[in-house]
Design a protein around this motif. Structure first.
Motif, short mmCIF file in Angstrom:
data_model
loop_
_atom_site.label_atom_id
_atom_site.label_comp_id
_atom_site.label_asym_id
_atom_site.label_seq_id
_atom_site.Cartn_x
_atom_site.Cartn_y
_atom_site.Cartn_z
N LEU A 83 49.06 86.90 -22.39
CA LEU A 83 50.31 86.74 -21.65
C LEU A 83 50.63 85.27 -21.40
CD1 LEU A 83 49.96 89.66 -19.09
CD2 LEU A 83 51.51 89.57 -21.04
N LEU A 84 49.59 84.48 -21.09
CA LEU A 84 49.82 83.05 -20.90
C LEU A 84 50.29 82.39 -22.18
CD1 LEU A 84 49.54 81.10 -18.46
CD2 LEU A 84 48.64 83.40 -18.07
N ARG A 85 49.78 82.85 -23.33
CA ARG A 85 50.27 82.31 -24.60
C ARG A 85 51.74 82.66 -24.80
NH1 ARG A 85 45.22 84.06 -26.58
NH2 ARG A 85 46.17 85.84 -27.64
N LEU A 86 52.13 83.87 -24.37
CA LEU A 86 53.53 84.25 -24.46
C LEU A 86 54.39 83.33 -23.59
CD1 LEU A 86 55.79 86.13 -25.37
CD2 LEU A 86 55.15 87.71 -23.55
N PHE A 87 53.91 83.03 -22.38
CA PHE A 87 54.64 82.11 -21.51
C PHE A 87 54.75 80.73 -22.17
CE2 PHE A 87 52.99 84.64 -17.64
CZ PHE A 87 54.08 85.48 -17.69
N LEU A 88 53.67 80.29 -22.83
CA LEU A 88 53.70 78.99 -23.48
C LEU A 88 54.69 78.96 -24.63
CD1 LEU A 88 49.89 78.09 -23.48
CD2 LEU A 88 51.71 76.85 -22.30
N GLU A 89 54.77 80.06 -25.40
CA GLU A 89 55.74 80.12 -26.49
C GLU A 89 57.16 80.06 -25.94
OE1 GLU A 89 55.34 80.02 -29.82
OE2 GLU A 89 53.27 79.56 -29.29
N LEU A 90 57.38 80.75 -24.82
CA LEU A 90 58.70 80.70 -24.18
C LEU A 90 58.99 79.28 -23.71
CD1 LEU A 90 60.98 82.73 -23.40
CD2 LEU A 90 59.97 82.80 -21.14
N HIS A 91 57.97 78.62 -23.18
CA HIS A 91 58.12 77.23 -22.75
C HIS A 91 58.49 76.32 -23.91
CE1 HIS A 91 55.95 73.25 -22.05
NE2 HIS A 91 56.98 73.20 -21.23
N LYS A 92 57.86 76.51 -25.06
CA LYS A 92 58.15 75.69 -26.24
C LYS A 92 59.58 75.87 -26.71
CE LYS A 92 53.38 75.62 -27.95
NZ LYS A 92 52.45 76.12 -29.01
N SER A 93 60.15 77.05 -26.42
CA SER A 93 61.54 77.30 -26.83
C SER A 93 62.54 76.71 -25.84
CB SER A 93 61.78 78.81 -26.99
OG SER A 93 61.81 79.45 -25.73
N GLY A 94 62.04 76.12 -24.73
CA GLY A 94 62.93 75.42 -23.81
C GLY A 94 62.98 75.94 -22.39
N THR A 95 62.28 77.04 -22.10
CA THR A 95 62.29 77.61 -20.76
C THR A 95 61.33 76.87 -19.84
OG1 THR A 95 62.85 79.81 -21.59
CG2 THR A 95 61.87 79.71 -19.41
N SER A 96 61.76 76.56 -18.63
CA SER A 96 60.87 76.01 -17.61
C SER A 96 60.08 77.15 -16.97
CB SER A 96 61.66 75.26 -16.53
OG SER A 96 62.21 74.08 -17.06
N ILE A 97 58.78 76.96 -16.81
CA ILE A 97 57.88 78.01 -16.32
C ILE A 97 57.22 77.55 -15.02
CG2 ILE A 97 55.94 79.50 -16.88
CD1 ILE A 97 58.08 79.85 -18.94
N LEU A 98 57.22 78.44 -14.02
CA LEU A 98 56.46 78.21 -12.79
C LEU A 98 55.66 79.47 -12.50
CD1 LEU A 98 55.72 76.47 -10.33
CD2 LEU A 98 57.69 77.46 -9.14
N ILE A 99 54.34 79.36 -12.57
CA ILE A 99 53.46 80.51 -12.39
C ILE A 99 52.67 80.33 -11.09
CG2 ILE A 99 51.48 81.78 -13.30
CD1 ILE A 99 52.37 80.96 -16.09
N ALA A 100 52.83 81.27 -10.17
CA ALA A 100 52.04 81.28 -8.94
C ALA A 100 50.75 82.05 -9.18
CB ALA A 100 52.84 81.94 -7.81
N THR A 101 49.62 81.42 -8.92
CA THR A 101 48.34 82.07 -9.14
C THR A 101 47.27 81.42 -8.27
OG1 THR A 101 46.66 82.66 -10.81
CG2 THR A 101 47.77 80.54 -11.07
N HIS A 102 46.24 82.19 -7.95
CA HIS A 102 45.07 81.63 -7.26
C HIS A 102 43.88 81.54 -8.22
CE1 HIS A 102 44.49 86.02 -6.93
NE2 HIS A 102 43.21 85.72 -7.00
N ASP A 103 44.11 81.84 -9.51
CA ASP A 103 43.04 81.89 -10.51
C ASP A 103 42.79 80.48 -11.05
OD1 ASP A 103 41.35 82.33 -12.65
OD2 ASP A 103 42.32 84.19 -13.26
N ILE A 104 41.83 79.78 -10.47
CA ILE A 104 41.52 78.41 -10.87
C ILE A 104 41.04 78.37 -12.31
CG2 ILE A 104 40.13 76.37 -10.39
CD1 ILE A 104 42.21 76.99 -8.25
N ALA A 105 40.20 79.33 -12.70
CA ALA A 105 39.67 79.35 -14.07
C ALA A 105 40.79 79.47 -15.09
CB ALA A 105 38.68 80.50 -14.23
N LEU A 106 41.80 80.26 -14.78
CA LEU A 106 42.94 80.41 -15.68
C LEU A 106 43.72 79.10 -15.78
CD1 LEU A 106 44.62 82.45 -17.39
CD2 LEU A 106 45.99 82.83 -15.34
N MET A 107 43.98 78.47 -14.64
CA MET A 107 44.72 77.21 -14.66
C MET A 107 43.97 76.12 -15.43
SD MET A 107 46.48 76.87 -10.88
CE MET A 107 44.99 77.21 -9.94
N ASP A 108 42.64 76.14 -15.34
CA ASP A 108 41.85 75.10 -16.00
C ASP A 108 41.95 75.15 -17.52
OD1 ASP A 108 41.01 73.99 -13.63
OD2 ASP A 108 39.07 75.01 -13.60
#
Length: 219
Positions: free
Chosen positions: A176-201
């Motif tokens: 799902l994060l890769r999907l968000f990144l692909e959307l970001h590459k197409s020009g969308t600004s992304i803001l993800i709220a999470t407490h998952d430090i390992a995921l953010m890293d």
């Protein structure tokens, strides 16, 4: 695209839950919003989606002062923002396919123009075999994926996601994060709220850290 300047918010006569929040969401940016439970992450997302108004301060979205928007203008701006709510907010009387297609129907598009697009996205998030069932039949993880697909289907200019990987396994979370990144590459600004430090890293992205109602930005 979005600018907060000294924004504060309180409910009724209670203490401020957000205090002097100042930050921006540039075009084509990818950011995480993090902080402990109850710190104000969901409240901040609701302000961004224009479902709350601040007690004080300025919120500018797409160059418009949020405080001066009438209901029709607010609705028009919301169509440019995708959001994944933590409680999903799927409509139980609509199938998974119909829930995901709803933003396109609201835009007035004919089903023939988006049927393949909706089906392809549902296949990608692993719901191809579940597109015709109603939400009460879906598991928590399946509802999460349906909510994400609904937020993505209209290719919003800004995507807000509240704990979007909270009900899925680690493998699907990365997908799902890769999907968000692909959307970001197409020009969308992304803001993800999470407490998952390992995921953010796993990602080199700006972090907005909120704690006790105050926001700190780490580039």
């Amino acid at each position: 695209m979005v600018r907060f300047e000294n924004v504060g918010l309180r409910y009724g006569m209670g203490p401020e839950v957000l205090r002097d929040v100042t930050f921006g969401i540039p075009a084509r940016s990818f950011q995480f919003l993090t902080g402990p439970s109850g710190a104000g992450k969901t409240t901040l997302l609701r302000l961004l989606f224009l479902s709350l108004r601040p007690t004080r301060g300025l919120i500018s979205i797409f160059g418009r002062d949020a405080a001066k928007l009438d209901p029709n203008e607010t609705a028009a701006l919301r169509q440019r923002i995708g959001i994944v709510f933590q409680d999903f907010r799927l409509l139980d009387h609509l199938s998974t396919y119909e829930n995901v297609a709803l933003p396109l129907r609201v835009q007035g598009r004919e089903e023939a123009s988006y049927r393949a697009e909706v089906s392809e996205l549902l296949q990608w998030v692993g719901l191809g075999e579940r597109m015709h069932v109603l939400p009460p039949v879906l598991s928590g993880g399946e509802k999460q994926r349906a909510a994400i697909a609904r937020a993505l289907i209209s290719r919003p200019e800004i995507l807000l996601a509240d704990e979007p990987t909270g009900n899925v396994d680690p493998s699907l979370a990365r997908r799902l994060l890769r999907l968000f990144l692909e959307l970001h590459k197409s020009g969308t600004s992304i803001l993800i709220a999470t407490h998952d430090i390992a995921l953010m890293d796993q990602f080199d992205a700006r972090r907005l850290v909120i704690n006790q109602g105050r926001l700190t930005v780490y580039d």
